[in-house]
Design an enzyme around this catalytic site. Structure first.
Site, PDB file in Angstrom:
ATOM      1  CG  ASN A  47      48.780  33.624  41.385  1.00  0.00           C
ATOM      2  OD1 ASN A  47      49.545  34.016  40.517  1.00  0.00           O
ATOM      3  ND2 ASN A  47      47.574  33.171  41.107  1.00  0.00           N
ATOM      4  CG  HIS A 133      39.510  37.440  37.186  1.00  0.00           C
ATOM      5  ND1 HIS A 133      38.474  36.612  37.555  1.00  0.00           N
ATOM      6  CD2 HIS A 133      40.634  36.676  37.251  1.00  0.00           C
ATOM      7  CE1 HIS A 133      38.947  35.412  37.846  1.00  0.00           C
ATOM      8  NE2 HIS A 133      40.250  35.429  37.663  1.00  0.00           N
ATOM      9  CD  GLU A 175      42.005  42.249  37.009  1.00  0.00           C
ATOM     10  OE1 GLU A 175      43.086  41.785  37.420  1.00  0.00           O
ATOM     11  OE2 GLU A 175      41.256  41.639  36.222  1.00  0.00           O
ATOM     12  CB  SER A 179      45.806  37.872  36.776  1.00  0.00           C
ATOM     13  OG  SER A 179      44.893  37.714  35.706  1.00  0.00           O
ATOM     14  CG  ASP A 204      39.944  41.805  41.425  1.00  0.00           C
ATOM     15  OD1 ASP A 204      40.689  41.586  42.404  1.00  0.00           O
ATOM     16  OD2 ASP A 204      39.523  40.898  40.686  1.00  0.00           O
ATOM     17  CG  HIS A 207      47.139  39.056  40.792  1.00  0.00           C
ATOM     18  ND1 HIS A 207      47.738  37.824  40.856  1.00  0.00           N
ATOM     19  CD2 HIS A 207      45.910  38.856  40.231  1.00  0.00           C
ATOM     20  CE1 HIS A 207      46.917  36.909  40.346  1.00  0.00           C
ATOM     21  NE2 HIS A 207      45.809  37.515  39.971  1.00  0.00           N
ATOM     22  CE  LYS A 236      44.865  35.384  42.946  1.00  0.00           C
ATOM     23  NZ  LYS A 236      43.428  35.066  43.092  1.00  0.00           N
TER      24      LYS A 236
END
Length: 382
Positions: A47, A133, A175, A179, A204, A207, A236
């Site tokens: 990541n 997540h 998110e 992910s 969140d 990423h 990340k």
């Protein structure tokens, strides 16, 4: 059944189902390389989207910070673990991401769980994307609040859950970039529905931060959305580790009183905060890293299309190749490793049953040649 019998049974079942996980000791190096044993691989499972974990300025910031502050914080931030470097990092994050306050946590997992456990009471409702997540899924399920989920990125499903709940306090959780699929949430539309139903929005963006939006401000900035709570991580695109919660001054003060992961955990080292500050400066001042990553994503997708390799619609650094069967995913990953490409097979419960995949992650550190060699090896392995 004794613990020993239960343990042996679970391990046997996982082995039979192709779900047994194993760790490998590897040595990471620049240019997206890693060494395992005596073999050198091109690394396509990290990541570290901008390659900043190997950046000389970030490494030097950590080293000089360790010389100045020592190697550990020594205590919780509420005791003596809060340094001028921690304070500067929180202020920088708040200014960069346009929030009144930022609070540092040891990891994104800890930040997410701290938020849910501190906020959610039995009279509240948590409404979350089905693919959020594991840290958030677990916290929501264990919290005293009512927990409702909506189908992945489904605005219809979200509105249905909002309309079906009458709690005074409702928190919608999603998110920025997911992910395992690499797709993005429709944050602008989600935010509108939250406002219409007087619900709070938590995003969140582990990423998305550092790689999306102007100055790498992430998914919310890209879609011009201001959530009530934003979680970003440093492990990340920023190439270090740790996380932060961005929020209002009142929520931050509340978390300082109520968030057990913050109060009872040793603070991240001040030297680590210095390294994150150096990484943020690079992200903000040197857009060429994001530009290089964007070019690599386009190149990979074009070459896969040319060779008939099926991809999802992801336009981010996360490029999953869905295999389906667990054992087949492992077999393809092994073929790629034999060709010198380190790619992990991702299997349930990390992803839904029947969707085992290769999770290919691209980086600004990859060269065009490395990407071309990967696509050729992937074509043969499939």
């Amino acid at each position: 059944m004794s613990w020993q019998q239960r343990i042996e049974q679970v391990l046997h079942q996982r082995q039979q189902q192709g779900l047994l996980r194993r760790r490998s000791a590897v040595t990471l190096s620049p240019q997206a390389r890693l060494t395992h044993g005596d073999q050198l691989f091109t690394h396509f499972s990290s990541n570290d989207y901008l390659g900043l974990s190997q950046h000389p300025a970030v490494i030097e910031a950590w080293c000089s910070g360790a010389r100045k502050w020592g190697t550990g914080a020594g205590a919780s931030g509420h005791v003596t673990g809060y340094s001028p470097s921690h304070e500067q990092l929180e202020q920088t994050l708040a200014q960069w991401l346009d929030f009144p306050r930022a609070l540092l946590f040891s990891s994104g997992f800890a930040a997410n769980q701290a938020l849910v456990f501190a906020l959610a009471e039995s009279s509240d409702t948590l409404i979350a994307d089905k693919l959020m997540h594991a840290s958030l899924q677990e916290a929501a399920a264990l919290s005293p609040a009512r927990y409702r989920r909506f189908p992945h990125n489904s605005l219809t499903g979200l509105v249905r859950q909002l309309a079906a709940t009458e709690s005074e306090n409702r928190l919608v959780i999603t998110e920025g970039v997911f992910s395992m699929d690499g797709d993005q949430a429709p944050l602008a539309a989600i935010s509108e529905h939250c406002r219409a139903h007087q619900a709070w929005l938590m995003v969140d963006d582990a990423h998305g931060i550092g790689v999306i939006g102007e100055e790498g401000r992430g998914s919310c900035a890209q879609q011009q959305v201001k959530p009530d709570i934003l979680v970003v991580t440093f492990g990340k695109a920023l190439g270090v580790s740790g996380a932060a919660v961005l929020c209002s001054a009142e929520v931050a003060e509340y978390l300082e009183q109520q968030a057990r992961h913050l109060i009872y955990s040793t603070a991240l080292p001040a030297a680590q905060a210095d390294a994150v500050l150096a990484s943020i400066a690079i992200v903000r001042q040197q857009p060429e890293y994001r530009q290089r990553l964007s070019g690599n994503i386009t190149l990979f997708r074009q070459q896969c299309l040319h060779h008939g390799i099926a991809l999802t619609d992801s336009q981010t650094a996360i490029q999953p190749v869905i295999i389906g069967d667990n054992h087949q995913a492992l077999a393809v990953a092994d073929k790629l490793k034999s060709a010198g490409h380190w790619i992990q097979a991702i299997r349930p419960p990390t992803v839904p049953p029947g969707s085992a995949r290769l999770r290919i992650t691209l980086s600004a550190a990859h060269s065009e040649r490395q990407i071309a060699e990967l696509v050729e090896a992937l074509r043969h392995a499939l």
